[in-house]
Scaffold this active site. Structure first.
Site, short mmCIF file in Angstrom:
data_model
loop_
_atom_site.label_atom_id
_atom_site.label_comp_id
_atom_site.label_asym_id
_atom_site.label_seq_id
_atom_site.Cartn_x
_atom_site.Cartn_y
_atom_site.Cartn_z
N ASP A 35 0.83 -1.21 0.00
CA ASP A 35 0.00 0.00 0.00
C ASP A 35 0.86 1.26 0.00
O ASP A 35 2.01 1.24 0.47
CB ASP A 35 -0.85 0.05 1.28
CG ASP A 35 -1.91 -1.06 1.34
OD1 ASP A 35 -1.97 -1.87 0.40
OD2 ASP A 35 -2.64 -1.09 2.33
N ASP A 36 0.28 2.32 -0.49
CA ASP A 36 0.75 3.71 -0.33
C ASP A 36 1.74 4.20 -1.39
O ASP A 36 2.12 5.36 -1.36
CB ASP A 36 1.34 3.98 1.06
CG ASP A 36 0.33 3.78 2.18
OD1 ASP A 36 -0.84 3.48 1.88
OD2 ASP A 36 0.72 3.90 3.36
N HIS A 86 -6.44 3.15 -3.73
CA HIS A 86 -6.23 3.38 -2.29
C HIS A 86 -6.55 4.84 -1.96
O HIS A 86 -5.91 5.43 -1.09
CB HIS A 86 -4.78 3.02 -1.96
CG HIS A 86 -4.48 2.79 -0.50
ND1 HIS A 86 -5.23 2.00 0.31
CD2 HIS A 86 -3.46 3.25 0.28
CE1 HIS A 86 -4.71 1.98 1.54
NE2 HIS A 86 -3.64 2.74 1.55
N HIS A 90 -5.11 9.41 0.38
CA HIS A 90 -4.97 8.55 1.56
C HIS A 90 -5.85 9.06 2.70
O HIS A 90 -5.37 9.34 3.81
CB HIS A 90 -3.50 8.47 2.01
CG HIS A 90 -3.20 7.22 2.77
ND1 HIS A 90 -3.19 7.15 4.14
CD2 HIS A 90 -2.94 5.96 2.35
CE1 HIS A 90 -2.92 5.92 4.52
NE2 HIS A 90 -2.76 5.17 3.45
N HIS A 179 3.88 -2.06 3.09
CA HIS A 179 3.78 -0.69 2.57
C HIS A 179 5.04 -0.34 1.79
O HIS A 179 6.14 -0.49 2.33
CB HIS A 179 3.61 0.31 3.72
CG HIS A 179 2.31 0.11 4.46
ND1 HIS A 179 2.17 -0.86 5.43
CD2 HIS A 179 1.11 0.73 4.34
CE1 HIS A 179 0.91 -0.82 5.87
NE2 HIS A 179 0.26 0.12 5.23
#
Ligand SMILES: [Zn+2]
Length: 210
Positions: A35-36, A86, A90, A179
């Site tokens: 993620d991210d 996503h 965020h 991440h």
């Protein structure tokens, strides 16, 4: 001391049964997720590690990062991994109205190729209101949660602890969260190569979210 569950309890999974937490399979398949990203300092390194084991993974990208680093984003796709949404900034679903939240997701959707394949969504912080999730599912999204948290985002633990978190908790069909972020890198850097090696040796194959 962890204040988050490394492994999601069955009860939670059964209450929120419309969201995907893991896959039922008798095959030794593991679903690694990152993620991210995408970011140039970390994501290409992750791709290299995955490549060492012919591992495929799923990257839940932040729209703002796709916009800033399109070349890194395209590397992910070229290597045969899957990408998902996503949100753009965020954002925490609990702190935003459904309209704001959906608009933020839509902004990222516009940057993702082939809408059918990329209609997978992971809520930042795992925080999403039921109504937001319902609206996304109506738009054709699958809500992808996780079964195992590596804890790489937790600055109070070591890379070794991340390794233990994952190796103790994974099973056939587990979805695991990492991440590709600068914050997580001090732990990810030590943990990911070992986790890939150990699970590969145990006969696991790393797949994209189906
Ligand atoms: Zn996130």
């Amino acid at each position: 001391m962890n204040i988050y569950p490394v492994k999601i309890p069955y009860l939670i999974k059964s209450i929120f049964h419309k969201w995907i937490w893991c896959f039922n399979t008798s095959e030794k398949h593991i679903y690694l997720t990152f993620d991210d990203g995408p970011i140039p300092e970390i994501t290409p390194w992750v791709l290299e590690q995955l490549n060492n084991y012919n591992a495929k993974a799923t990257f839940f990208c932040i729209g703002d990062n796709i916009k800033k680093h399109p070349e890194v984003f395209h590397q992910i796709i070229e290597k045969g991994h899957r990408v998902g949404n996503h949100t753009y900034h965020h954002i925490n679903g609990w702190k935003h109205t459904t309209t704001t939240y959906i608009n933020n997701c839509h902004k990222t959707e516009l940057l993702l190729p082939d809408s059918e394949k990329t209609k997978i969504f992971r809520p930042p912080y795992g925080k999403i209101k039921r109504e937001q999730a319902k609206t996304l599912r109506k738009k054709g999204y699958k809500i992808i949660m996780w079964e195992v948290l590596s804890g790489d985002f937790d600055t109070s633990i070591s890379a070794d602890q991340c390794i233990k978190n994952v190796l103790r908790a994974v099973n056939k069909g587990s979805i695991v969260v990492f991440h590709d972020s600068k914050k997580a890198f001090p732990r990810l850097q030590g943990a990911l190569p070992i986790i890939l090696k150990e699970l590969h040796q145990k006969g696991y194959v790393f797949k994209t979210i189906p």
